[in-house]
Design a protein around this motif. Sequence first.
Motif, mmCIF file in Angstrom:
data_model
loop_
_atom_site.group_PDB
_atom_site.id
_atom_site.type_symbol
_atom_site.label_atom_id
_atom_site.label_comp_id
_atom_site.label_asym_id
_atom_site.label_seq_id
_atom_site.Cartn_x
_atom_site.Cartn_y
_atom_site.Cartn_z
ATOM 1 N N LEU A 1 0.835 -1.200 0.000
ATOM 2 C CA LEU A 1 0.000 0.000 0.000
ATOM 3 C C LEU A 1 0.871 1.251 0.000
ATOM 4 N N SER A 2 0.332 2.354 -0.522
ATOM 5 C CA SER A 2 1.047 3.637 -0.471
ATOM 6 C C SER A 2 0.965 4.199 0.950
ATOM 7 N N GLY A 3 1.760 5.223 1.229
ATOM 8 C CA GLY A 3 1.760 5.833 2.558
ATOM 9 C C GLY A 3 0.374 6.301 2.979
ATOM 10 N N GLY A 4 -0.323 6.962 2.063
ATOM 11 C CA GLY A 4 -1.666 7.464 2.372
ATOM 12 C C GLY A 4 -2.641 6.340 2.646
ATOM 13 N N GLN A 5 -2.506 5.250 1.882
ATOM 14 C CA GLN A 5 -3.402 4.101 2.094
ATOM 15 C C GLN A 5 -3.116 3.433 3.429
ATOM 16 N N GLN A 6 -1.817 3.298 3.766
ATOM 17 C CA GLN A 6 -1.465 2.713 5.066
ATOM 18 C C GLN A 6 -2.049 3.558 6.195
ATOM 19 N N GLN A 7 -1.968 4.870 6.003
ATOM 20 C CA GLN A 7 -2.515 5.805 6.974
ATOM 21 C C GLN A 7 -4.005 5.560 7.194
ATOM 22 N N ARG A 8 -4.725 5.346 6.094
ATOM 23 C CA ARG A 8 -6.167 5.140 6.218
ATOM 24 C C ARG A 8 -6.482 3.778 6.829
ATOM 25 N N VAL A 9 -5.641 2.774 6.549
ATOM 26 C CA VAL A 9 -5.839 1.465 7.191
ATOM 27 C C VAL A 9 -5.636 1.605 8.707
#
Lengths: 353, 288
Positions: free
Chosen positions: A134-142
């Motif tokens: 996942l991208s940084g932003g996606q990891q953040q949302r997870v």
Amino acid sequence: MTEVSIERLTKTFGSARAVDGISIRIADGEFISLLGPSGCGKTTTLKMIAGFEEASEGAIRFDGKDVVNVPAEKRDIGMVFQNYALFPHMTVDQNLAFGLEMRKIAKPEILNRIAKVLDMVQLGGYSDRYPNQLSGGQQQRVALARALVIEPKILLLDEPLANLDAKLREEMRVFIRDLQRRVGITTVYVTHDQAEAMTMSDRVVVMFGGRIAQIGAPSDIYERPENLEVAQFVGQVNLVKGTVTGAAGPGKSRVASVFGEVAVDSRTDHAPGIAVTLSLRPEAIELKPAGRGRAQGKVTARYYSGSIIDYRIALDSGETLHVQTFPNTRIAEGDRVSVHAPADGFWLLGAAK
Amino acid sequence: MMPARRKGLGSMVLIAPAAVLLGVFLVLPYLNIVVMSFRMPGQGTPYGQGFTIGNYTKFFADSFYLLQVANTLWIGLLTTAICLAVGFPVAWQLARGAMRFRALAYGLVLSPLLVGIVIRSYGWTILLGNAGLINRSLTGMGLLDRPLPLMYNALGIVIALVHVFLPFMILPIMAAIQGVDPSLESAARSLGASRFTAFRRIVLPLCLPGIQAGCILVFVLSLSAYVTPSLIGGLRVKTMAVTVVDALIDTFQWPWGSALALMLSVTGALCVVIFARLTRMKWKAMEP
């Protein structure tokens, strides 16, 4: 949901007082930011609320119940870490299921809740990915989803946007703020970024050296800073020397300065004749062609950055001013200008030191 | 960007020294051992003319040698298990403990490696013998009538091997634990996991590769250990490594010694493969 009350909370490491007797009342559903430079005690405070750090003194109450002696896993908090702390050996689904499994929730209900929360953070279809896919932003949302899926009493966020690039950071600010409003969860957010704290929070707690310097709404902190330190931390500020000439109604003093005599807002009254320091925000100042107005000066530098232009002005009286204007201002480096500041652009910080 | 072909060439050049070293000093001698194991026994010479499978039929026909292999594997297994049980907590403290403690503990962990293996093994004979320090003290205090049999048996060998090989278990596990971000434990606990559950579900699976490496290292080293088993086991308990050296040097039977050495290698390798398979399955199973 949950009201949080922090009372005279203290944390000592040896003889150092990392957090020094702070008290904050956080209303149900409120978004509070702890803002301050590194080492100001904001992260230690968050860790004490989470239960990862033991309080040396004081109380932390969730809905009136002191949780100081409750271990982290029993506090029912959702936490988002600076580096996200996603479990690397588990898929998104498994990461989200972890907290629900700990709560012994039945499998169908788990799947149901995961689907809902993934939808909420706009990550439907990413269930089977591993964090490193996942991208940084996606990891953040997870990470956000994992904290929210357990429907905790309180959401704690520790500099969650620090590792994202500027554009994504601004998107995520709005995203987190909107999500928090929709869920209505009491939230404590730790950051050293004043713009982040101001855009997201209902109230900001500014901390220096383990103590609270000021608690207030973002506009309060910005427009009516408690002292010089706060004024300088939450934005750029010009300091103007002045002398009190008299009172001008409740909470207002007449102050004479290089900009003439103006009625200035202040928190306390000052006797006539006292030397004071005024703050003047760069964006409150207006530049006009030289000739009119009391304060005259010369443009020593001009920095164009798209949405604004930054000017440095050397006043004839010797002071240097920092001015921000709209980008359509046609004033060049070396031009002579007159500087206008409206009375409500000033704030009386206190007696001059 | 470098073309893929040149990049491949570059890495080939980099591994060339190691490849040549391994080829000349490991693969070629190994092939020689394989060939040697099929030679006829010699009369007054290390090996005779012609080839035979007799060395292997002799090995499988005599339960004495099979038992010795089993015994060697058992000693290796026991040493590995004890090293893991003793070493893991130390590795944990080294990786996560207070800084002050770490430097001292690191020195203590490495200290067995600073003393030659012969000296260390002799040291153990002084401690473990019937007239050794441990037995003298125990009998002297009146706790025992007769000395405990600590030497010339598997127990003594395992005790000494654990001491010798413990660092090889601790260091890879320590490195693995250091690679696990401590905030993962905090995250697990914030989600409602107890310390133990956070360890079992998050930390343990993530440092399993280090545990696996440590176990394989200690196991393989224990199987091939010679000095310690020969000094502590004496004539009574012999591991395969000791028997192999006996055959090669004392009785001068190179084909027979080679066959024994290969049987030890093959069974050891088999154990490692099975272990690696099992732990990988275990790792998979830990994911819910």
